[in-house]
Design an enzyme around this catalytic site. Sequence first.
Site, PDB file in Angstrom:
ATOM      1  N   THR A 174       0.481  -0.844  -0.336  1.00  0.00           N
ATOM      2  CA  THR A 174      -0.092   0.056  -0.036  1.00  0.00           C
ATOM      3  C   THR A 174       0.672   1.022  -0.349  1.00  0.00           C
ATOM      4  O   THR A 174       0.242   2.291   0.694  1.00  0.00           O
ATOM      5  CB  THR A 174      -1.177   0.336   0.936  1.00  0.00           C
ATOM      6  OG1 THR A 174      -0.370  -0.222   2.658  1.00  0.00           O
ATOM      7  CG2 THR A 174      -2.144  -0.696   1.072  1.00  0.00           C
ATOM      8  N   TYR A 178       0.928   1.586  -8.329  1.00  0.00           N
ATOM      9  CA  TYR A 178       0.076   1.225  -6.553  1.00  0.00           C
ATOM     10  C   TYR A 178      -1.384   0.465  -8.085  1.00  0.00           C
ATOM     11  O   TYR A 178      -1.836  -0.739  -7.784  1.00  0.00           O
ATOM     12  CB  TYR A 178      -0.402   2.035  -5.963  1.00  0.00           C
ATOM     13  CG  TYR A 178      -1.574   1.658  -5.040  1.00  0.00           C
ATOM     14  CD1 TYR A 178      -0.683   0.603  -4.083  1.00  0.00           C
ATOM     15  CD2 TYR A 178      -2.583   2.032  -5.268  1.00  0.00           C
ATOM     16  CE1 TYR A 178      -1.735  -0.225  -3.223  1.00  0.00           C
ATOM     17  CE2 TYR A 178      -3.617   1.949  -4.182  1.00  0.00           C
ATOM     18  CZ  TYR A 178      -3.573  -0.067  -2.858  1.00  0.00           C
ATOM     19  OH  TYR A 178      -4.862   0.284  -2.406  1.00  0.00           O
ATOM     20  N   LYS A 198      -2.706  -3.295  -8.646  1.00  0.00           N
ATOM     21  CA  LYS A 198      -3.820  -3.945  -7.678  1.00  0.00           C
ATOM     22  C   LYS A 198      -4.599  -4.549  -9.260  1.00  0.00           C
ATOM     23  O   LYS A 198      -5.922  -5.115  -9.312  1.00  0.00           O
ATOM     24  CB  LYS A 198      -4.179  -2.711  -6.789  1.00  0.00           C
ATOM     25  CG  LYS A 198      -4.124  -1.949  -5.905  1.00  0.00           C
ATOM     26  CD  LYS A 198      -4.001  -2.844  -5.122  1.00  0.00           C
ATOM     27  CE  LYS A 198      -4.864  -3.452  -4.545  1.00  0.00           C
ATOM     28  NZ  LYS A 198      -5.452  -4.690  -2.769  1.00  0.00           N
TER      29      LYS A 198
END
Length: 282
Positions: free
Chosen positions: A58, A121, A125
Amino acid sequence: MKLLVFGQTGQVARELQRAAPEARYLGRDHADLTNPAACAAAIRASGAQAVINAAAYTAVDRAESDTATAQLVNGDSPGGMAQACAAQGIPFLHVSTDYVFDGTGTAPWRPEDPTAPINVYGRTKLAGEAAVRTSGARHVILRTSWVFSAHGANFVKTMLRLGAERSHLRVVADQIGGPTPAKGIAATLLTLAAALRDGATGGTHHYAGVPETSWSCFARETFAQAGMDVTVEDIPTEAYPTPARRPLNSRLDCAALATDFGITPPDWRAGLAEVIGELKGA
């Protein structure tokens, strides 16, 4: 239900432990999230009746220069987990993000809207989502946004720390979304896990707090509830440059989750009050 959870110290994992202490939780010392085969083996050895992946890479800005690790943790390992669940015939629940969208426009994103992530990111994802969907597992992908709790690193805790040091803060005002209490995400995952076990159809769903707000307004509400005298100055995104681009529109349409499972979006202001109360009592 015998539940296996990937994640132990993250915000959602911590709230899952409170709500379902009987579940088994695998931290990074027991599950190498950079090794999809090891994650799959952990599932096969667990005897679990359902699996939740509450772990992720994260660090949005660090991911820009650590793409390989982010891809393994966010993209490849969820696919390995889901394939193992498919082989065992058990449900798999995976937490994803509003960052799979490009942040254009002002309408809340629906689960079926086209995805176009603007940073590493978000791309990793999205890769994880694709791997879960093609795994053959009965699954739910739960996208959420702006997660906060009394645990770990998050916006609320950062604001409270900075507000204790300064009387004036400049906060981005043109990124709009829904702050989401980790406690609500955990409760939603447990409800969905039980529904999938009982034969419900899964798919991709959104769960985010209401009403929509900006980071600067989120900060003001945080200081107001905490009783702190801090002035918040609105600034545009370009005045706060970061290695990873952020979407301006992080609104999520949660109607399908309410229709299919009776789960309604949480009021983030009530969740914020709980978190601040917990932090004050710590």
